[in-house]
Design a protein around this motif. Sequence first.
Motif, mmCIF file in Angstrom:
data_model
loop_
_atom_site.group_PDB
_atom_site.id
_atom_site.type_symbol
_atom_site.label_atom_id
_atom_site.label_comp_id
_atom_site.label_asym_id
_atom_site.label_seq_id
_atom_site.Cartn_x
_atom_site.Cartn_y
_atom_site.Cartn_z
ATOM 1 N N UNK A 265 52.186 31.857 42.202
ATOM 2 C CA UNK A 265 52.159 32.286 43.550
ATOM 3 C C UNK A 265 50.778 32.178 43.974
ATOM 4 N N UNK A 266 49.900 32.778 43.642
ATOM 5 C CA UNK A 266 48.460 32.651 43.818
ATOM 6 C C UNK A 266 47.501 33.332 42.754
ATOM 7 N N UNK A 267 46.497 33.216 42.674
ATOM 8 C CA UNK A 267 45.193 33.582 41.645
ATOM 9 C C UNK A 267 44.177 34.151 42.532
ATOM 10 N N UNK A 268 43.954 35.401 42.109
ATOM 11 C CA UNK A 268 42.526 35.904 42.701
ATOM 12 C C UNK A 268 41.473 36.317 41.842
ATOM 13 N N UNK A 269 40.230 35.610 42.009
ATOM 14 C CA UNK A 269 38.997 35.791 41.193
ATOM 15 C C UNK A 269 38.009 36.848 41.926
ATOM 16 N N UNK A 270 37.748 38.215 41.099
ATOM 17 C CA UNK A 270 36.619 38.987 41.776
ATOM 18 C C UNK A 270 35.736 39.374 40.758
ATOM 19 N N UNK A 271 34.578 39.734 41.160
ATOM 20 C CA UNK A 271 33.332 40.191 40.544
ATOM 21 C C UNK A 271 32.838 41.469 41.218
ATOM 22 N N UNK A 272 32.651 42.593 40.436
ATOM 23 C CA UNK A 272 32.406 44.034 40.776
ATOM 24 C C UNK A 272 31.129 44.566 40.043
ATOM 25 N N UNK A 273 30.416 45.372 40.362
ATOM 26 C CA UNK A 273 29.451 46.009 39.572
ATOM 27 C C UNK A 273 30.393 46.854 38.420
ATOM 28 N N UNK A 274 29.967 46.816 37.331
ATOM 29 C CA UNK A 274 30.735 47.658 36.342
ATOM 30 C C UNK A 274 30.846 49.178 36.682
ATOM 31 N N UNK A 275 32.202 49.546 36.631
ATOM 32 C CA UNK A 275 32.527 50.865 37.001
ATOM 33 C C UNK A 275 32.762 51.087 38.481
ATOM 34 N N UNK A 276 32.756 50.177 39.219
ATOM 35 C CA UNK A 276 32.663 50.308 40.769
ATOM 36 C C UNK A 276 34.139 49.446 41.178
ATOM 37 N N UNK A 277 34.607 50.064 42.301
ATOM 38 C CA UNK A 277 35.876 49.423 42.585
ATOM 39 C C UNK A 277 35.671 48.567 43.926
ATOM 40 N N UNK A 278 34.477 48.461 44.533
ATOM 41 C CA UNK A 278 34.369 47.555 45.485
ATOM 42 C C UNK A 278 33.821 45.977 45.260
ATOM 43 N N UNK A 279 34.540 44.884 45.526
ATOM 44 C CA UNK A 279 34.386 43.734 45.210
ATOM 45 C C UNK A 279 33.223 43.135 45.660
ATOM 46 N N UNK A 280 32.314 42.556 44.870
ATOM 47 C CA UNK A 280 30.976 41.788 45.841
ATOM 48 C C UNK A 280 31.483 40.359 45.951
ATOM 49 N N UNK A 281 32.297 39.643 45.348
ATOM 50 C CA UNK A 281 32.901 38.699 45.582
ATOM 51 C C UNK A 281 34.251 38.635 45.538
ATOM 52 N N UNK A 282 34.975 37.753 46.170
ATOM 53 C CA UNK A 282 36.627 37.795 45.788
ATOM 54 C C UNK A 282 37.162 36.345 46.360
ATOM 55 N N UNK A 283 37.799 35.467 45.563
ATOM 56 C CA UNK A 283 38.075 34.176 46.027
ATOM 57 C C UNK A 283 39.536 34.192 45.446
ATOM 58 N N UNK A 284 40.296 33.521 46.296
ATOM 59 C CA UNK A 284 41.816 33.447 46.263
ATOM 60 C C UNK A 284 42.116 31.836 45.831
ATOM 61 N N UNK A 285 42.933 31.585 44.860
ATOM 62 C CA UNK A 285 43.284 30.285 44.724
ATOM 63 C C UNK A 285 44.705 30.298 45.127
ATOM 64 N N UNK A 286 45.182 29.575 46.058
ATOM 65 C CA UNK A 286 46.449 29.749 46.913
ATOM 66 C C UNK A 286 47.444 28.382 46.356
ATOM 67 N N UNK A 287 46.896 27.304 46.448
ATOM 68 C CA UNK A 287 47.479 26.241 46.454
ATOM 69 C C UNK A 287 47.470 25.359 45.380
ATOM 70 N N UNK A 288 47.834 26.193 44.117
ATOM 71 C CA UNK A 288 47.709 25.123 43.082
ATOM 72 C C UNK A 288 48.832 24.339 42.992
ATOM 73 N N UNK A 289 48.701 23.045 42.343
ATOM 74 C CA UNK A 289 47.578 22.817 41.351
ATOM 75 C C UNK A 289 46.132 22.282 42.026
#
Length: 297
Positions: A265-289
Motif C-alpha cells: 500500500x505504501x512504504x515510509x522511511x524515517x531517520x531518527x537520532x538513536x534512542x529518540x522518538x522524533x523523526x528528523x526526516x520521514x519520506x513516504x513512497x505511496x505510488x509504487x512501482x
Amino acid sequence: MKRFYKLFSSVIVLVLTIGAGLSALVPVTNAAQVPAKLSDYQNHPHRDAIDYVVKNKLMWLFPDGSFQPDKPITQADLVAGLVNVKGLTSGEPVQELPENHWAKVYYERAKRDGILDGVEINPNKVMNREEASRLMVNAWKSLFRLHRHDYQYYIIPAVDSGWVQAKNGAFLNGVSTSRYDSLETLTRGEQALTLRFLHKEFLGIQEAELIATQFHKSLRSSDGTFRGTLPSFKGFDTRLAVQFKNRDVKTIDSGNFSLNASQIDFAEFTVKFKGESKSLVRYRYQNLPTLNRVSTR
C-alpha cells in the motif's frame, strides 16, 4: 611641549573612554577577540550549553569576556541566535531598523526566512516565554510542518519539543499551568540551552537528509519488485515501515530488502537520532512501482 603633551594625553583618554562605552553596547560575536572570563558562569547550571553556543558562535561574550547568563534576553538577542543556528545568509530589507543597528543584518535574514512572521519588530523588547516561543516556532515551522497546527499558545510546542524548559506559572490569560508558563522572561543562560538544542537538531536534520538521499538512490522498482538497502550510520536509527494492502506491516531496520511491489500500500522511511522518538526526516513512497517520495515529517 609640556602643555601639548597634557592636551594629547587628555584626548587619548577621552577617545578610549568613549570607545569603551560604545563597545559595551555591541555584542562580540567572535569569542577569540576577548579574554576568557568564566567567573560569571563557571558554576552556572547551564555552563555546558553556554560553552557550546560560544564555541559555535551562536551567542557571544561581552567585551569584558563575561556572558551574563542571568540577564533577560531581548528580541534582537533571540533573532540573532536563531539566524546563527540556521546559518542564514540572505535577507530582505527591514525598514524598521536604522542602517547602523547591530542586529539589522540578522533581522533581514530572519524576515526572508519567515522567523518574523506575525511578529512586531522591537529589538530592545525583553520578551516573555510566549513571545520567544513564537519566534522559535516560526524558525522551525518550515522544517517540521509546524505551520499545519493552529496554536493558541506557542509556548506549548516549544516546551513539548524541548526547546524551552517546562515551568510552573500561567498562560497569557492568567490560567495556571504546571508546565507552560508564558509570562516569565528567558535568560541568556536559558537561551543557550534553546540554541544548543536547536543547533544539534538542525545539524541532525542535514545529516539525516543525506542518509535519506543515499537510501533513495539505492531503491529499484522493476519486474514487480521493490528493493533497496537501508544505510547504517553511527548515532542514527533508520527504518522502513511497509504497510501491505492486506493491512499487515513489516519493519526493516537495516540491510538489503526485496518486496513484492504489487502487494504494498505504501512504504515510509524515517531517520531518527538513536534512542529518540522524533523523526528528523520521514519520506513516504505511496505510488509504487514509481519511486516518487513525499516528505511527511
